[in-house]
Design a protein around this motif. Structure first.
Motif, PDB file in Angstrom:
ATOM      1  N   UNK A  11       0.839  -1.210   0.000  1.00  0.00           N
ATOM      2  CA  UNK A  11       0.000   0.000   0.000  1.00  0.00           C
ATOM      3  C   UNK A  11       0.867   1.250   0.000  1.00  0.00           C
ATOM      4  N   UNK A  12       1.861   1.277   0.865  1.00  0.00           N
ATOM      5  CA  UNK A  12       2.652   2.502   0.937  1.00  0.00           C
ATOM      6  C   UNK A  12       3.503   2.680  -0.313  1.00  0.00           C
ATOM      7  N   UNK A  13       3.915   1.564  -0.903  1.00  0.00           N
ATOM      8  CA  UNK A  13       4.675   1.707  -2.147  1.00  0.00           C
ATOM      9  C   UNK A  13       3.786   2.219  -3.273  1.00  0.00           C
ATOM     10  N   UNK A  14       2.529   1.800  -3.272  1.00  0.00           N
ATOM     11  CA  UNK A  14       1.614   2.336  -4.295  1.00  0.00           C
ATOM     12  C   UNK A  14       1.406   3.822  -4.047  1.00  0.00           C
ATOM     13  N   UNK A  15       1.194   4.172  -2.773  1.00  0.00           N
ATOM     14  CA  UNK A  15       0.969   5.585  -2.453  1.00  0.00           C
ATOM     15  C   UNK A  15       2.172   6.434  -2.832  1.00  0.00           C
ATOM     16  N   UNK A  16       3.351   5.882  -2.657  1.00  0.00           N
ATOM     17  CA  UNK A  16       4.556   6.626  -3.028  1.00  0.00           C
ATOM     18  C   UNK A  16       4.794   6.619  -4.532  1.00  0.00           C
ATOM     19  N   UNK A  17       3.927   5.899  -5.245  1.00  0.00           N
ATOM     20  CA  UNK A  17       4.080   5.848  -6.694  1.00  0.00           C
ATOM     21  C   UNK A  17       5.365   5.165  -7.105  1.00  0.00           C
ATOM     22  N   UNK A  18       5.677   4.041  -6.474  1.00  0.00           N
ATOM     23  CA  UNK A  18       6.929   3.383  -6.817  1.00  0.00           C
ATOM     24  C   UNK A  18       6.741   2.324  -7.904  1.00  0.00           C
ATOM     25  N   UNK A  19       5.561   2.323  -8.499  1.00  0.00           N
ATOM     26  CA  UNK A  19       5.336   1.319  -9.551  1.00  0.00           C
ATOM     27  C   UNK A  19       5.144   2.006 -10.888  1.00  0.00           C
ATOM     28  N   UNK A  20       6.207   2.590 -11.365  1.00  0.00           N
ATOM     29  CA  UNK A  20       6.059   3.386 -12.582  1.00  0.00           C
ATOM     30  C   UNK A  20       6.234   2.560 -13.843  1.00  0.00           C
ATOM     31  N   UNK A  21       6.989   1.470 -13.740  1.00  0.00           N
ATOM     32  CA  UNK A  21       7.235   0.715 -14.961  1.00  0.00           C
ATOM     33  C   UNK A  21       5.982  -0.048 -15.356  1.00  0.00           C
ATOM     34  N   UNK A  22       5.606   0.109 -16.601  1.00  0.00           N
ATOM     35  CA  UNK A  22       4.429  -0.604 -17.084  1.00  0.00           C
ATOM     36  C   UNK A  22       4.819  -1.387 -18.329  1.00  0.00           C
ATOM     37  N   UNK A  23       4.270  -2.573 -18.425  1.00  0.00           N
ATOM     38  CA  UNK A  23       4.464  -3.348 -19.648  1.00  0.00           C
ATOM     39  C   UNK A  23       3.075  -3.702 -20.186  1.00  0.00           C
ATOM     40  N   UNK A  24       2.939  -3.877 -21.497  1.00  0.00           N
ATOM     41  CA  UNK A  24       1.616  -4.212 -22.029  1.00  0.00           C
ATOM     42  C   UNK A  24       1.185  -5.590 -21.507  1.00  0.00           C
ATOM     43  N   UNK A  25       0.029  -5.639 -20.876  1.00  0.00           N
ATOM     44  CA  UNK A  25      -0.435  -6.897 -20.288  1.00  0.00           C
ATOM     45  C   UNK A  25      -1.756  -7.321 -20.912  1.00  0.00           C
ATOM     46  N   UNK A  26      -1.848  -8.605 -21.161  1.00  0.00           N
ATOM     47  CA  UNK A  26      -3.103  -9.165 -21.644  1.00  0.00           C
ATOM     48  C   UNK A  26      -3.922  -9.565 -20.414  1.00  0.00           C
ATOM     49  N   UNK A  27      -4.892  -8.733 -20.076  1.00  0.00           N
ATOM     50  CA  UNK A  27      -5.649  -8.954 -18.845  1.00  0.00           C
ATOM     51  C   UNK A  27      -6.399 -10.276 -18.854  1.00  0.00           C
ATOM     52  N   UNK A  28      -6.951 -10.630 -20.016  1.00  0.00           N
ATOM     53  CA  UNK A  28      -7.730 -11.870 -20.092  1.00  0.00           C
ATOM     54  C   UNK A  28      -6.852 -13.070 -19.749  1.00  0.00           C
ATOM     55  N   UNK A  29      -5.634 -13.089 -20.305  1.00  0.00           N
ATOM     56  CA  UNK A  29      -4.724 -14.205 -20.028  1.00  0.00           C
ATOM     57  C   UNK A  29      -4.352 -14.226 -18.551  1.00  0.00           C
ATOM     58  N   UNK A  30      -4.151 -13.028 -18.011  1.00  0.00           N
ATOM     59  CA  UNK A  30      -3.767 -12.914 -16.606  1.00  0.00           C
ATOM     60  C   UNK A  30      -4.882 -13.429 -15.691  1.00  0.00           C
ATOM     61  N   UNK A  31      -6.127 -13.112 -16.072  1.00  0.00           N
ATOM     62  CA  UNK A  31      -7.258 -13.564 -15.266  1.00  0.00           C
ATOM     63  C   UNK A  31      -7.347 -15.090 -15.311  1.00  0.00           C
ATOM     64  N   UNK A  32      -7.139 -15.652 -16.494  1.00  0.00           N
ATOM     65  CA  UNK A  32      -7.182 -17.115 -16.615  1.00  0.00           C
ATOM     66  C   UNK A  32      -6.114 -17.753 -15.735  1.00  0.00           C
ATOM     67  N   UNK A  33      -4.938 -17.156 -15.772  1.00  0.00           N
ATOM     68  CA  UNK A  33      -3.821 -17.682 -14.982  1.00  0.00           C
ATOM     69  C   UNK A  33      -4.163 -17.637 -13.499  1.00  0.00           C
ATOM     70  N   UNK A  34      -4.688 -16.492 -13.077  1.00  0.00           N
ATOM     71  CA  UNK A  34      -5.062 -16.317 -11.663  1.00  0.00           C
ATOM     72  C   UNK A  34      -6.141 -17.312 -11.265  1.00  0.00           C
ATOM     73  N   UNK A  35      -7.104 -17.493 -12.164  1.00  0.00           N
ATOM     74  CA  UNK A  35      -8.218 -18.392 -11.876  1.00  0.00           C
ATOM     75  C   UNK A  35      -7.702 -19.801 -11.669  1.00  0.00           C
ATOM     76  N   UNK A  36      -6.714 -20.161 -12.476  1.00  0.00           N
ATOM     77  CA  UNK A  36      -6.148 -21.501 -12.350  1.00  0.00           C
ATOM     78  C   UNK A  36      -5.442 -21.646 -11.011  1.00  0.00           C
ATOM     79  N   UNK A  37      -4.730 -20.572 -10.629  1.00  0.00           N
ATOM     80  CA  UNK A  37      -4.023 -20.602  -9.358  1.00  0.00           C
ATOM     81  C   UNK A  37      -4.991 -20.739  -8.184  1.00  0.00           C
ATOM     82  N   UNK A  38      -6.136 -20.122  -8.318  1.00  0.00           N
ATOM     83  CA  UNK A  38      -7.093 -20.133  -7.212  1.00  0.00           C
ATOM     84  C   UNK A  38      -8.090 -21.296  -7.323  1.00  0.00           C
TER      85      UNK A  38
END
Lengths: 225, 439
Positions: free
Chosen positions: B268-295
């Motif tokens: 939380x504090x790292x997000x508030x400090x804006x320490x996550x500036x690097x962004x890469x193009x992400x395929x959200x649908x694939x990520x959701x599938x991956x997460x769903x499998x994990x859970x």
């Protein structure tokens, strides 16, 4: 199998040494960067357990030094720095795995085994426990020479148990091993129970003994007795 | 409105007022001067005529009727204005006239009227006025043009400062480096801003350092505790004492929870400090599938069905760690606060991600679900930070986050709109006094 443990916290160091020796490893210790550097230059290890924050240097530099001479030594980074960027930096430099503190000793064991397996036997290794044989590269399991079909999670669970024979595995450790870091323990116990039940059943159907002991209130243990 | 436009407006208003006043005064002044001059000339002529009569000579016969006329009948004496028709130009011409009585010895009195055309003086007035007005108009125009020019030249340092401030990014860990312009006020402004940014950078750095150190320094003792407890659990003696092992296991679980809590707060504090500036193009649908499998084990254990409706979308630039955390917390929330035999529905469209699940109606202000340490069940093992993390990540990327409850089917929906927050479309799904409870 020879391990170099690089860790500056005395208490954690001694616990890790004990756990690793119990696991059958020969353990060498370095408490700071200079010692560690000297040791990796002089000796060969199967795997280096590397803490990143050392009093006199950064563990990543040691990793660089190892990689510079294209050593076959495996490297497992253990660090309290759990930022994604730290993980990526470590893995990019050629570490085999990255384990954030605090970790389960059983998880450490499992990952260590995986690294050594990959490094030493180029994957042509199999694990044997009594009448049970597992080829991790092919993800094949045999009981008394008969193939056993397991689900992905059951297989992961079995491999985890095999990496820690005789060791009590807590429910938390198993849940996190199967589901990733951030699964809350409270949610996980029922699904562990289901998987264990299925695994036991499948093993017994093939005539294997029940090696998986339940330690009430604590977890499970793979035991030969 | 720009500062300079505002000042300019006042200057122009003032100038225009003065301009109008000046024109009026000029008109009245010149008119008065001209008329008194004409009156003086008429007076001189009168004296000449009177002197002539006094010396016994007769009054001259009128040559120009318009300028000099005699009348035997009484007329009002004194100055007056009149208009006469110019027979040649056929227009009325303004004249000033002076009428007086002339007494001649032995003859009846005669009224003499002297006139002088005012046409020339009109032209004079026109010439003077137009010159003056022209000059004043040019002055007014000059003020505007000069001000506009000054705004470009004099205010340029200010604009440069502004541009640098706009482009300022604390992430670069660099203080502002502003020049010292010749204008004193701007130099002071720049100095103050440079000073401010230096302090900001220092504070930010120390905060970051603190966060990193705190995380590190806390995780290390936790790691020691956990490793030692785990070793303790291996002791053969424990197998004989049925009460000791669960105690140790609880202790072990508690260190795990503490560590997880710490990681969540650190995130939380790292997000508030804006320490996550690097962004890469992400395929959200694939990520959701991956997460769903994990859970999946969690879903299975609770007998929950998972419905995914994922549109194929172009990759979205996000920080991979944050995207993972966002999805994990949303899904986990839906699993945790579900009903036995319920389901989790995930719908991903071009403009929103919706995670919905059936669950018990809970009371409370929906806006407060996202606060830290809010949880549905006080005895729950989780620290109540999941939705807070979701909210922080949404705020960080400017996503709208809305909670909706549909009484029909008692479904809770968390909606992440990839754009600013929107109000729910139908009154049925309006955010109600219910929630899926904080994590």
């Amino acid at each position: 199998m020879k391990i170099l443990l690089v860790e500056d916290e005395p208490a954690l160091r001694s616990t890790l040494i004990e756990a690793l020796r119990q696991g059958g490893y020969v353990v060498e210790v370095a408490a700071d960067f200079a010692q560690a550097y000297e040791k990796v230059k002089l000796y060969r290890y199967d795997c280096v357990l590397l803490d990143l924050t050392l009093p006199d240097g950064n563990g990543l530099d040691l990793l660089r030094a190892l990689k510079a001479e294209s050593s076959t030594t495996g490297v497992l980074v253990i660090s309290a720095r759990n930022g994604l960027d730290d993980r990526v930096a470590g893995l990019d430099l050629g570490a085999d795995d990255y384990l954030a503190k605090p970790f389960h000793l059983s998880e450490l064991n499992a990952r260590l085994r995986a690294i050594i397996r990959r490094r030493r036997f180029q994957g042509q290794n199999h694990l044997v426990f009594r009448d049970l044989v597992v080829w991790p590269e092919q993800a094949e399991v045999q009981v008394n020479g008969e193939a056993l079909t397991l689900t992905r999670k059951e297989y992961d669970l079995l491999l985890y148990l095999l990496a820690n024979p005789g060791r009590v595995l807590t429910k938390e450790a198993i849940a996190e091993h199967l589901c990733g870091d951030s699964v809350d323990a409270a949610d996980s116990f029922d699904f562990i129970y289901t998987h264990l039940k299925n695994l036991r059943k499948k093993l017994q159907e093939k005539g294997a003994e029940n090696y998986i002991r339940t330690m009430y209130g604590v977890g499970y243990k793979l035991s030969a007795e | 409105m720009k500062l300079l436009t505002a000042t300019n407006r006042y200057y122009v208003l003032l100038s225009a007022g003065l301009f109008a006043l000046g024109s009026a005064v000029l008109y009245v002044g010149v008119n008065h001067a001209v008329r008194s001059e004409v009156s003086e000339q008429l007076e001189n002529h009168r004296r000449e005529l009177e002197a002539r009569v006094a010396s016994g000579r007769p009054l001259p016969e009128p040559v120009y009727r318009a300028q000099y006329s005699l009348n035997t009948r009484p007329r009002p004496t004194g100055y007056s204005d009149t208009t006469l028709l110019d027979p040649y130009e056929h227009e009325l011409v303004p004249h000033r006239q002076l009428t007086f009585r002339v007494l001649r010895a032995g003859q009846p009195p005669v009224w003499v009227t002297l006139r002088k055309s005012l046409v020339e003086t009109d032209e004079l007035l026109g010439a003077i006025l137009s010159t003056m007005l022209g000059v004043m108009g040019l002055l007014l125009l000059g003020i505007i043009v000069v001000n506009r020019y000054l705004s470009k030249v004099l205010w340029a340092p200010f604009q440069r400062t502004l541009a640098q401030l706009r482009g300022y990014d604390l992430q670069q860990h660099r203080a502002l480096d502003l020049p010292a312009p010749a204008i004193e006020e701007f130099a002071e402004l720049n100095q103050a801003l440079t000073h401010l940014s230096r302090r900001l950078v220092a504070d930010y750095e120390s905060l970051r350092e603190f966060t990193a150190n705190a995380a590190h320094e806390t995780q290390t003792p936790l790691a020691i505790m956990q490793a030692q407890l785990e070793q303790l659990l291996q002791l053969p003696a424990l197998a004989e004492d049925a009460a000791a092992a669960p105690l140790l296991a609880d202790l072990y679980g508690a260190t795990r929870r503490l560590s997880r809590l710490h990681q969540a707060l650190g995130l939380l504090s790292r997000i508030e400090n804006g320490q996550y500036t690097q962004a890469v193009p992400l395929d959200l649908a694939a990520l959701i599938r991956e997460k769903a499998e994990q859970l999946a084990p969690l879903l299975d254990a609770r007998g929950l069905a998972l419905h995914l409706h994922l549109a194929a979308l172009p990759p979205r630039p996000l920080h991979p760690g944050l995207a993972d955390s966002l999805l994990h917390n949303l899904l986990h929330n839906a699993i945790r606060h579900n009903l036995p035999g319920g389901d989790v529905a995930v719908r991903l469209t071009a403009d929103a991600l919706e995670v919905s699940n059936p669950g018990p109606v809970v009371s409370g202000d929906p806006a407060r679900f996202f606060e830290r340490f809010r949880k549905h069940n006080a005895a729950s093992e989780s620290p109540g930070l999941g939705l807070s993390i979701v909210q922080h990540i949404c705020a960080y990327y400017g996503f709208g986050l809305a909670y909706e409850f549909a009484p029909a089917g008692a479904r809770h929906t968390l909606r992440v709109a990839f754009g600013p927050a929107r109000t729910p479309a139908s009154p049925l799904t309006r955010a109600a006094v219910a929630r899926p409870a904080g994590l």
